[in-house]
Design a protein around this motif. Sequence first.
Motif, short mmCIF file in Angstrom:
data_model
loop_
_atom_site.label_atom_id
_atom_site.label_comp_id
_atom_site.label_asym_id
_atom_site.label_seq_id
_atom_site.Cartn_x
_atom_site.Cartn_y
_atom_site.Cartn_z
N GLY A 117 6.65 10.97 105.23
CA GLY A 117 5.39 10.42 105.72
C GLY A 117 4.20 11.20 105.22
O GLY A 117 4.22 11.80 104.14
N ASP A 118 3.12 11.22 106.01
CA ASP A 118 1.90 11.91 105.61
C ASP A 118 2.14 13.42 105.62
O ASP A 118 2.69 13.97 106.57
N LEU A 119 1.69 14.09 104.57
CA LEU A 119 1.86 15.54 104.43
C LEU A 119 0.55 16.28 104.69
O LEU A 119 0.53 17.29 105.37
N PHE A 120 -0.53 15.81 104.11
CA PHE A 120 -1.85 16.38 104.39
C PHE A 120 -2.92 15.39 103.95
O PHE A 120 -2.63 14.41 103.26
N HIS A 121 -4.15 15.65 104.38
CA HIS A 121 -5.28 14.78 104.06
C HIS A 121 -6.36 15.58 103.33
O HIS A 121 -6.53 16.77 103.56
N ARG A 122 -7.09 14.89 102.46
CA ARG A 122 -8.21 15.48 101.75
C ARG A 122 -9.34 14.46 101.66
O ARG A 122 -9.12 13.26 101.74
N VAL A 123 -10.54 14.97 101.48
CA VAL A 123 -11.68 14.13 101.12
C VAL A 123 -12.08 14.51 99.70
O VAL A 123 -12.34 15.69 99.42
N SER A 124 -12.12 13.53 98.85
CA SER A 124 -12.52 13.75 97.46
C SER A 124 -14.03 13.57 97.36
O SER A 124 -14.55 12.48 97.61
N ILE A 125 -14.74 14.64 97.02
CA ILE A 125 -16.20 14.64 96.97
C ILE A 125 -16.65 14.71 95.52
O ILE A 125 -16.30 15.65 94.80
N THR A 126 -17.40 13.74 95.08
CA THR A 126 -18.00 13.81 93.75
C THR A 126 -19.40 14.39 93.89
O THR A 126 -20.13 14.07 94.84
N PHE A 127 -19.76 15.25 92.95
CA PHE A 127 -21.09 15.86 93.02
C PHE A 127 -21.57 16.27 91.64
O PHE A 127 -20.77 16.36 90.68
N ARG A 128 -22.89 16.50 91.55
CA ARG A 128 -23.49 17.01 90.32
C ARG A 128 -23.96 18.44 90.55
O ARG A 128 -24.50 18.76 91.60
N SER A 129 -23.75 19.26 89.54
CA SER A 129 -24.27 20.63 89.57
C SER A 129 -24.32 21.15 88.14
O SER A 129 -23.29 21.25 87.47
N ARG A 130 -25.51 21.46 87.68
CA ARG A 130 -25.65 21.99 86.32
C ARG A 130 -25.33 23.47 86.25
O ARG A 130 -24.78 23.97 85.27
N LYS A 131 -25.64 24.20 87.32
CA LYS A 131 -25.42 25.64 87.31
C LYS A 131 -23.95 26.01 87.48
O LYS A 131 -23.54 27.13 87.13
N LEU A 132 -23.15 25.10 88.00
CA LEU A 132 -21.74 25.44 88.23
C LEU A 132 -21.02 25.74 86.93
O LEU A 132 -20.10 26.56 86.90
N ARG A 133 -21.45 25.12 85.85
CA ARG A 133 -20.84 25.40 84.55
C ARG A 133 -20.98 26.87 84.20
O ARG A 133 -20.04 27.49 83.67
#
Length: 538
Positions: free
Chosen positions: A194-210
């Motif tokens: 059955g279900d093992l775990f849950h996640r929320v997939s978040i899309t985002f922009r960030s230029r400094k993260l690179r």
Amino acid sequence: MDDGDEYVPVLIAGGSLVGLSASVFLGRLGIQHRVVERHAALSTHPRGRRNNMRTMELFRTAALEPEIRNAAGSLSHNRGILRVDTLHGEHREWLQTPISGRPPEADQCSTVRCDCSQSELEPVLLQGTRDLGGDVRFSTELVSFSQDSHGVDAVVRSADSGETRTVRADYLLAADGPRSPVRERLGIRQSGAGDLFHRVSITFRSRKLREVVGEERFILCYITDPSGEGLLQPVDNKEQWVFQLPWSPERGQTVEHLTDAQCAGHIRAAAGVRDLDVEITGKAPWRASERLADSYRDGRVFLIGDSAHEMPPTGAFGANTGIQDAHNLVWKIAAVLRGWAGHRLLDSYESERRPVAQATSAQAILRAPGEERSGYTARTSAGNSIFPMTVALGYRYVSAAVVGADAGAPTIPDRLLLSADPGTRAPHMWVTRNGAAVSTIDLYERSFVLFCGRPDWREAARTAAGRLNVPLDGYLIGSGAAYDLDTGGGPHWSTVHGTTPDGAVLVRPDGFVAWRTDSGPTGGAEELTGVLRRILGR
């Protein structure tokens, strides 16, 4: 309002990755079909991206590989799985070391794996099936269906007009996801953890993260610091990213209550940079589960992809397994519709694909500790974690559509040895045909193939094909211009295919070995005719 019945040989419920793949494969075989998808368009949210070497072989044969690799260009140099405390922190460990140079599958395959996000892959498949005449209808929902011994009556509704139509089909393929309405209507139960775990997939922009990530080009990066726990995935290696955030709906948490500010704060904690620029662009909840349908078929209705099986994300096996489900089933449906196979051939879909999904899902569970994935305590799996290339290429079929398969052999072996054992994916060899270099894998799609080193075996193939009206290409294979397939200076074909120079190997349209013999062709046409009758349920 019902505007009357329409007819299509194959109706596909679900126009996402697996449904579109099935549509492409049907189109390649010239089988008219229709795809109905309740959503208005393809999803733009980046999701699973690892297309393994077997899947890419299928897309190569379907003439879509160049477009897929072009769509995946931004991630073409990303490799490996990294684990850090925070992205700005000092602790960095490769869970899967990046591989440089020649990939390990290069000697075993006609092509290599490709990391292409589902949001980039699906448009290629959609265009590909439409180029082949595929009828894909968005904003169209399968409302209900019934079946008899001759076909399926499906009621579909247009979300735009509200009108309903009844579509008569010979077969219905359910590619309608893990919560499959088709499976539910059939009353097919599921087993598994059955279900093992849950996640929320978040899309985002960030230029400094690179700048924070640095020069490393990973596929996945696990962040372990409790304040920023999660999983980071690059989308374009520049400013677009995905963060997998843990959440617990069983504790009352909802995506609606997860604010952009909370998401941005969590991502900043994961980066270890308080003032990191973060612009949230989307949120999508998902679950990691392990479920397997108790049956893959009810009469003329078949389950493919997530409607048939759910498996955890470790190993990235789930979508690949679904695409390969579709490929296994489509040639069999085409054979029955064209009249060169009996309906019994379709029984082999479940007997071949369900054990593969079960064994593959177990491998996904076993790989979890290596990535330190949380939530896998629902079941303890016994066995050894097998090299992913072996999982992708080494699985075997035991069914009535294979003659001489070893019923006692494991579905997935401990090590990869592709030597044309009946029920295994046929070996890859580079050969020259009509002056062009091709892989033997490229020859498997629209017909059976017989490899042989003696002209009388090739003649036996022609005779058997004529008697049964079955598409069968006999190839004389060896070194030199006198052969249909010239192996050049490579290994002898019979050594690669586990037989003798006098023998022959019969390969199905899906590239799996149907039968093999060490003997010469005395009585070859009769023997081959009998083998084909058994395989095709005639």
